[in-house]
Design an enzyme around this catalytic site. Structure first.
Site, PDB file in Angstrom:
ATOM      1  CD  GLU A 443       8.829  -1.352 -14.855  1.00 55.23           C
ATOM      2  OE1 GLU A 443       9.025  -2.483 -15.284  1.00 55.23           O
ATOM      3  OE2 GLU A 443       9.096  -0.356 -15.252  1.00 55.23           O
TER       4      GLU A 443
HETATM    5  C1  LIG Z   1       6.684   7.398 -11.160  1.00 51.26           C
HETATM    6  C2  LIG Z   1       6.540   5.680 -10.775  1.00 51.26           C
HETATM    7  C3  LIG Z   1       6.004   5.155 -12.896  1.00 51.26           C
HETATM    8  C4  LIG Z   1       5.748   4.076 -12.640  1.00 51.26           C
HETATM    9  N1  LIG Z   1       5.754   3.712 -13.931  1.00 51.26           N
HETATM   10  C5  LIG Z   1       4.436   2.388 -14.208  1.00 51.26           C
HETATM   11  C6  LIG Z   1       4.158   2.336 -15.610  1.00 51.26           C
HETATM   12  O1  LIG Z   1       4.937   2.952 -16.712  1.00 51.26           O
HETATM   13  N2  LIG Z   1       3.528   1.251 -16.233  1.00 51.26           N
HETATM   14  C7  LIG Z   1       2.924  -0.263 -14.981  1.00 51.26           C
HETATM   15  O2  LIG Z   1       2.223  -0.465 -14.918  1.00 51.26           O
HETATM   16  N3  LIG Z   1       3.409   0.986 -13.782  1.00 51.26           N
HETATM   17  C8  LIG Z   1       4.242   1.877 -13.220  1.00 51.26           C
HETATM   18  N4  LIG Z   1       3.868   1.804 -12.479  1.00 51.26           N
HETATM   19  C9  LIG Z   1       3.913   1.336 -11.166  1.00 51.26           C
HETATM   20  C10 LIG Z   1       5.093   0.591 -10.145  1.00 51.26           C
HETATM   21  O3  LIG Z   1       5.696  -1.128 -11.021  1.00 51.26           O
HETATM   22  C11 LIG Z   1       4.970   0.005  -9.063  1.00 51.26           C
HETATM   23  O4  LIG Z   1       4.685   1.578  -7.891  1.00 51.26           O
HETATM   24  C12 LIG Z   1       4.962  -1.107  -8.885  1.00 51.26           C
HETATM   25  O5  LIG Z   1       4.711  -2.169  -8.849  1.00 51.26           O
HETATM   26  C13 LIG Z   1       4.374  -0.975  -6.830  1.00 51.26           C
HETATM   27  O6  LIG Z   1       3.436  -1.076  -6.717  1.00 51.26           O
HETATM   28  P1  LIG Z   1       1.899  -0.301  -5.544  1.00 51.26           P
HETATM   29  O7  LIG Z   1       2.813   1.317  -6.134  1.00 51.26           O
HETATM   30  O8  LIG Z   1       0.285  -0.205  -5.425  1.00 51.26           O
HETATM   31  O9  LIG Z   1       3.318  -0.594  -4.281  1.00 51.26           O
HETATM   32  P2  LIG Z   1       1.414  -2.327  -3.386  1.00 51.26           P
HETATM   33  O10 LIG Z   1       1.752  -3.614  -4.646  1.00 51.26           O
HETATM   34  O11 LIG Z   1       1.025  -1.703  -2.668  1.00 51.26           O
HETATM   35  O12 LIG Z   1       3.083  -2.337  -2.551  1.00 51.26           O
HETATM   36  C14 LIG Z   1       3.578  -2.237  -1.249  1.00 51.26           C
HETATM   37  C15 LIG Z   1       4.412  -2.733  -0.548  1.00 51.26           C
HETATM   38  O13 LIG Z   1       4.651  -3.752  -0.152  1.00 51.26           O
HETATM   39  C16 LIG Z   1       5.043  -4.934  -0.963  1.00 51.26           C
HETATM   40  N5  LIG Z   1       4.231  -5.798  -1.238  1.00 51.26           N
HETATM   41  C17 LIG Z   1       3.559  -6.115  -2.452  1.00 51.26           C
HETATM   42  N6  LIG Z   1       2.659  -7.587  -2.555  1.00 51.26           N
HETATM   43  C18 LIG Z   1       3.540  -8.081  -2.027  1.00 51.26           C
HETATM   44  C19 LIG Z   1       4.072  -9.625  -1.773  1.00 51.26           C
HETATM   45  N7  LIG Z   1       3.098 -10.323  -2.377  1.00 51.26           N
HETATM   46  N8  LIG Z   1       4.822  -9.878  -1.159  1.00 51.26           N
HETATM   47  C20 LIG Z   1       5.905  -9.073  -0.364  1.00 51.26           C
HETATM   48  N9  LIG Z   1       5.780  -8.246  -0.538  1.00 51.26           N
HETATM   49  C21 LIG Z   1       4.323  -7.330  -0.887  1.00 51.26           C
HETATM   50  C22 LIG Z   1       5.332  -4.215  -1.962  1.00 51.26           C
HETATM   51  O14 LIG Z   1       7.166  -4.990  -2.024  1.00 51.26           O
HETATM   52  C23 LIG Z   1       5.942  -2.665  -1.446  1.00 51.26           C
HETATM   53  O15 LIG Z   1       7.306  -2.445  -0.040  1.00 51.26           O
HETATM   54  C24 LIG Z   1       4.922   2.977 -11.426  1.00 51.26           C
HETATM   55  C25 LIG Z   1       5.448   3.844 -10.772  1.00 51.26           C
HETATM   56  C26 LIG Z   1       5.942   5.032 -10.210  1.00 51.26           C
HETATM   57  C27 LIG Z   1       6.476   5.255  -8.710  1.00 51.26           C
END
Ligand SMILES: Cc1cc2nc3c(=O)[nH]c(=O)nc-3n(C[C@H](O)[C@H](O)[C@H](O)COP(=O)(O)OP(=O)(O)OC[C@H]3O[C@@H](n4cnc5c(N)ncnc54)[C@H](O)[C@@H]3O)c2cc1C
Length: 617
Positions: A443
């Site tokens: 989220e």
């Molecule tokens: C169990 C689970 C359930 C989920 N359920 C859903 C769902 O129902 N629907 C859905 O759409 N998604 C869902 N997600 C996805 C979830 O919302 C994302 O994993 C999350 O938003 C982070 O994206 P990412 O994993 O690609 O990490 P990334 O975006 O790659 O981030 C990696 C790190 O970099 C940091 N970062 C990235 N960009 C920036 C920036 N611009 N500035 C500063 N820091 C940054 C982040 O804070 C994090 O620490 C789920 C994920 C999991 C693991």
């Protein structure tokens, strides 16, 4: 081990004494409720939680969701609990009864949810996400869409999801590549892949309505070109009957650290070129619509973090009262002295009070935020409405990030109280800790929340909303001045509130200067100290309510006779607990927060200036 989920006495204190829920019951919209019916609702939720949902907590974790022959199967034990969950009409507690909801004020729904969600968060996603997705249709949908979909989603016959994430588009939602092409019949054909979709498939409901973010061919890049589509798992015919399976399929589920019972799905849309969806809202305005669900999901995520911490604390407290180990410090040299319950050891008491202070404070914050929703519903004027909406917007990243971070920290402390047993699967804290961790990640990660707080929320209405929040804190300080017992506490909160205002101004200005990157390097620490000051505010507020009650119960008594009365009278002990916890938070935690404020004020820029290669090889 006792079956503990939530602290009923504290729920009632926050609900009725602090947030004055009964004032909402006087409003036309909630006129069917009173203290008696509200208590009954909470008791029913508690009963269902203990009898049907809590038994699925460990079993669902052990079995986990499975992906077999192209289908997702939830843990077997979820089926029975889900049936009762749906029959009890818990799937859409705050929705209009005419649409299949219970019409509860949100503060009351939060109290019921403490039991339902607290018993097993992984289970409850399946039951509650249909309402969350349905709200988008209720607010932004056409009359036909509402007629066709809403009731079944609110009553748990169908469920929902939220589909944003793609492999290259996590935090950066604007990079999504799922596409949509308009068909002659007004529907859209979607093609793409989504990952990490909670409840993307399951075998509990007969259909799932997926809100999916996609880009219509030719639309602008970034978030400005994103639209939102309703994509049913099984197509819904115009008469409401189910048609053919739609071309949106789960291709696998994740193997995760926690929430094993919750299926986290990879989804393929249009693999056979036949995935149909309906536009929800206007073309290219999908993010605006989806933000409604995202904001609510952020608040719900903070709530889950808090719930995990709350349950972990109660288990640790119960254990600390029962586990005998070591001698009382007073008799440390006496080998004949009996072992004492570990709750007698100062270090264990420190951990317990630290946990209690955060759990109680988070409960107050969460109910305060829920009360903002209810005040918006009950508002007499647009000005009133805008005031509460502003506070709600400002607090959303704090609830999401602070409660998920602190909820996890509480789970860590709870495990420590259990010693080696906490690290085993014999006790629930290791699972609570695992289940909790995800709340700081999904989220919108907590880092993204901090950027939202600094980049958007602090400056809402040119800073007026933030000033309104500080004024709310000042109002509590004014009320505390009436009580002699709080005379050492309120000036300390007063200083912290003034300092918070100055730090906000400093970091806000830095964010608009050439050093803006340094400001954003301190966004998370700022979010954290703002959460701490809010906790201190909530505790002073609690203490202000508790002092007169305590005076009624033990007034005039001093020394051992007062101690004795407090020890024997549960109510006196409860109110004394408020005073002691506020004293602890303000005297032992807030000074650390003030130190963190010094670090933010110094705005050291090493984080930005360090060369990427200097981080190490
Ligand atoms: C169990 C689970 C359930 C989920 N359920 C859903 C769902 O129902 N629907 C859905 O759409 N998604 C869902 N997600 C996805 C979830 O919302 C994302 O994993 C999350 O938003 C982070 O994206 P990412 O994993 O690609 O990490 P990334 O975006 O790659 O981030 C990696 C790190 O970099 C940091 N970062 C990235 N960009 C920036 C920036 N611009 N500035 C500063 N820091 C940054 C982040 O804070 C994090 O620490 C789920 C994920 C999991 C693991």
């Amino acid at each position: 081990m006792a079956q503990i989920i939530a602290d009923r006495r504290d729920i009632e204190f926050v609900l009725y004494e602090q947030m004055q829920a009964e004032t909402f019951f006087k409003h036309e919209k909630f006129k069917g409720f009173n203290r008696k019916t509200a208590d009954l609702i909470i008791s029913e939720a508690r009963q269902l939680a203990i009898k049907e949902i809590l038994p699925t907590f460990a079993e669902g974790d052990r079995e986990g969701a499975r992906f077999e022959n192209g289908e997702v199967k939830v843990p077997e034990c979820y089926h029975r609990a889900f049936k009762y969950f749906v029959e009890g009409e818990w799937t859409a507690m705050t929705a209009d009864p005419e649409l299949g909801g219970q019409g509860l004020p949100l503060v009351l729904a939060e109290a019921a949810s403490e039991y339902l969600v607290g018993a097993n968060t992984a289970f409850c996603f399946y039951g509650l996400i249909g309402h969350a997705a349905g709200e988008l249709i209720e607010i932004f949908g056409t009359e036909d869409q509402k007629k066709l979909l809403l009731e079944k989603m609110y009553t748990g016959i169908w469920s929902g999801t939220m589909q944003l994430t793609e492999p290259q588009a996590g935090s950066d939602v604007g990079s999504l590549t799922t596409t949509a092409v308009k068909n002659p019949d007004g529907t859209y054909s979607l093609t793409g892949n989504k990952i990490f979709i909670t409840s993307g498939d399951q075998n509990l409901t007969e259909n799932i309505i997926h809100p999916v973010l996609a880009r219509i061919e030719g639309a602008p890049k970034g978030t400005k070109g994103i639209s939102l589509f309703l994509v049913p798992k099984i197509w819904v015919n115009d008469d409401g009957s189910l048609g053919e399976p739609n071309d949106i399929v789960c291709t696998g589920i994740e193997h995760k650290m926690g929430i094993h019972g919750s299926a986290t799905c990879s989804m393929t849309l249009g693999g056979k070129g036949r995935c149909r969806g309906l536009l929800l809202g206007e073309e290219n305005k999908g993010m605006r619509v989806m933000f409604h669900m995202m904001n609510n999901a952020r608040l719900a995520t903070g709530f889950i973090g808090f719930m995990c911490g709350s349950a972990a604390y109660l288990y640790a407290l119960d254990y600390a009262r029962q586990r005998h180990q070591g001698r009382d410090l007073e008799k440390i040299m006496d080998a004949e002295a009996p072992q004492v319950p570990i709750i007698r050891h100062p270090d264990v008491r420190r951990m317990l009070l630290w946990m209690k202070a955060h759990v109680d404070g988070m409960r107050s914050l969460i109910y305060f935020t829920a009360a903002c929703f209810d005040k918006i519903v009950c508002a007499q004027s647009d000005t009133d409405k805008a005031y509460h909406q502003g506070i709600l917007d400002l607090l959303t990243p704090i609830v999401k990030a602070y409660c998920s971070d602190r909820g996890f920290d509480v789970c860590v402390q709870a495990m420590q109280v259990f010693g080696g047993y906490g690290y085993t699967k014999d006790y629930p804290v290791e699972q609570l800790l695992r289940d909790c961790k995800i709340t700081s990640i999904y989220e919108g990660t907590n880092g993204i929340q901090a950027m939202d707080l600094l980049g958007r929320k602090l400056g809402l209405k040119k800073g007026a909303v933030f000033m309104n929040l500080l004024q709310e804190m000042q109002n509590t300080i004014e009320q505390a001045k009436a009580h002699d017992a709080l005379k050492d506490l309120h000036p300390k909160l007063g200083k912290a509130v003034t300092r918070l205002g100055k730090i906000a101004m400093h970091i806000g200005q830095t964010a608009m200067s050439p050093d803006f990157k340094t400001a954003f390097a301190f966004a998370q620490p700022f979010q954290d100290i703002m959460g701490d000051v809010i906790m201190a505010w909530m505790h002073l507020w609690r203490a202000t309510l508790a002092v007169p009650k305590l005076n009624d119960l033990v007034g005039g008594l001093t020394g051992p006779s007062r101690e004795k009365k407090i020890g024997k009278n549960k109510e006196a002990a409860f109110y004394d607990g408020q005073l002691q916890t506020a004293t602890y938070f303000i005297n032992a935690i807030l000074p650390v927060t003030m130190g963190k404020m010094d670090a933010i004020a110094a705005t050291d820029n090493s984080v930005v200036s360090i060369h990427e290669t200097s981080f190490g090889s």
